[in-house]
Design an enzyme around this catalytic site. Structure first.
Site, PDB file in Angstrom:
ATOM      1  N   GLU A  70       0.853  -1.199   0.000  1.00  0.00           N
ATOM      2  CA  GLU A  70       0.000   0.000   0.000  1.00  0.00           C
ATOM      3  C   GLU A  70       0.886   1.246   0.000  1.00  0.00           C
ATOM      4  OE1 GLU A  70      -2.514   2.584  -0.377  1.00  0.00           O
ATOM      5  OE2 GLU A  70      -3.518   0.631  -0.109  1.00  0.00           O
ATOM      6  N   ASP A 120      -8.655   1.469  -7.601  1.00  0.00           N
ATOM      7  CA  ASP A 120      -9.144   2.690  -8.242  1.00  0.00           C
ATOM      8  C   ASP A 120      -9.702   2.337  -9.620  1.00  0.00           C
ATOM      9  OD1 ASP A 120      -9.497   5.199  -9.484  1.00  0.00           O
ATOM     10  OD2 ASP A 120      -7.845   6.060  -8.330  1.00  0.00           O
ATOM     11  N   ASP A 156     -16.639  -2.544  -6.957  1.00  0.00           N
ATOM     12  CA  ASP A 156     -18.038  -2.110  -6.898  1.00  0.00           C
ATOM     13  C   ASP A 156     -18.394  -1.254  -8.115  1.00  0.00           C
ATOM     14  OD1 ASP A 156     -16.396  -0.047  -6.060  1.00  0.00           O
ATOM     15  OD2 ASP A 156     -17.878   0.806  -4.703  1.00  0.00           O
ATOM     16  N   LYS A 194     -16.626  -1.769   5.956  1.00  0.00           N
ATOM     17  CA  LYS A 194     -17.639  -0.740   6.224  1.00  0.00           C
ATOM     18  C   LYS A 194     -18.050  -0.061   4.918  1.00  0.00           C
ATOM     19  CE  LYS A 194     -15.111   1.368   9.315  1.00  0.00           C
ATOM     20  NZ  LYS A 194     -14.630   2.374  10.300  1.00  0.00           N
TER      21      LYS A 194
END
Length: 215
Positions: A70, A120, A156, A194
């Site tokens: 990351e 992304d 998503d 979340k």
């Protein structure tokens, strides 16, 4: 390295966790058995964000080893703080570009899984070429996976899911693990974040893809 304001917990993660669990590009090709002190199934997650999912997976599978990559410093600090708090020893972290890590540090045929969750999407048409899932990337990953190793993606963005499916279906040496040749049901081993729960409440979909290295 993407900078950002860091919390005290994230600073603690960097200060105390990095010397124990941090990995540096300049150290070159890793000896994974020596690094973890054992032979075990190995998972690499590219772009772990704040590290919640990776920490959960490492805690749930102490018999496996995990490496996270990351570039967002607060995310690295957050994960390392979580590792310290949980008291686990089966996770190591890079804070640099994943392509360079694959090129310089990961031995060929050493990984059982590669995870790419919610990268992304670069959703503007003119930016699509910046998406990490491209044919050359798929080829690079294949060399790092063991035969039978799995590349697991989740997004998503439906258009990105379609792009992933198109690229991976064209990449040689892989087999789609979806029964219908498209997407797999959400695997139990992928923790729900979340971010994902919020998306579900808003009616957003999530698409999971799994491709196995077969040659």
């Amino acid at each position: 390295m993407r900078a950002g304001r860091m919390t005290d917990a994230q600073k603690r993660g960097i200060d105390l966790g990095w010397p124990r669990f941090g990995l540096n590009l300049e150290n070159g090709l890793l000896n994974l058995d020596a690094l973890f002190g054992r032979e075990a199934p190995r998972t690499l997650e590219i772009g772990f964000g704040m590290g919640q999912s990776l920490l959960e997976m490492a805690q749930a599978a102490p018999e496996q080893d995990f490496i996270g990559v990351e570039v967002h410093r607060p995310g690295v600090g957050s994960l390392l703080n979580g590792v310290l708090t949980a008291g686990i020893d089966n996770l190591r972290v890079f804070d640099c570009d994943a392509i360079e890590v694959l090129n310089q540090c990961i031995p060929d045929a050493s990984l059982d899984r590669v995870l790419l969750f919610f990268p992304d999407p670069w959703h503007k048409k003119k930016h699509n070429k910046r998406r990490i899932v491209q044919l050359a990337f798929a080829e690079q990953l294949r060399s790092k996976l063991k035969i039978g190793g799995v590349f697991h993606m989740a997004t998503d963005w439906e258009a990105y899911a379609e792009h992933m499916l198109e690229v991976m279906s064209a990449a040689p040496g892989y087999r789609n693990l979806a029964e219908d040749g498209t997407y797999v049901p959400r695997p139990e081993e992928r923790p729900i974040t979340k971010f994902e729960r919020r998306g579900e409440r808003l009616g957003h979909g999530v698409w999971d893809l799994k491709f196995e290295r077969i040659e």
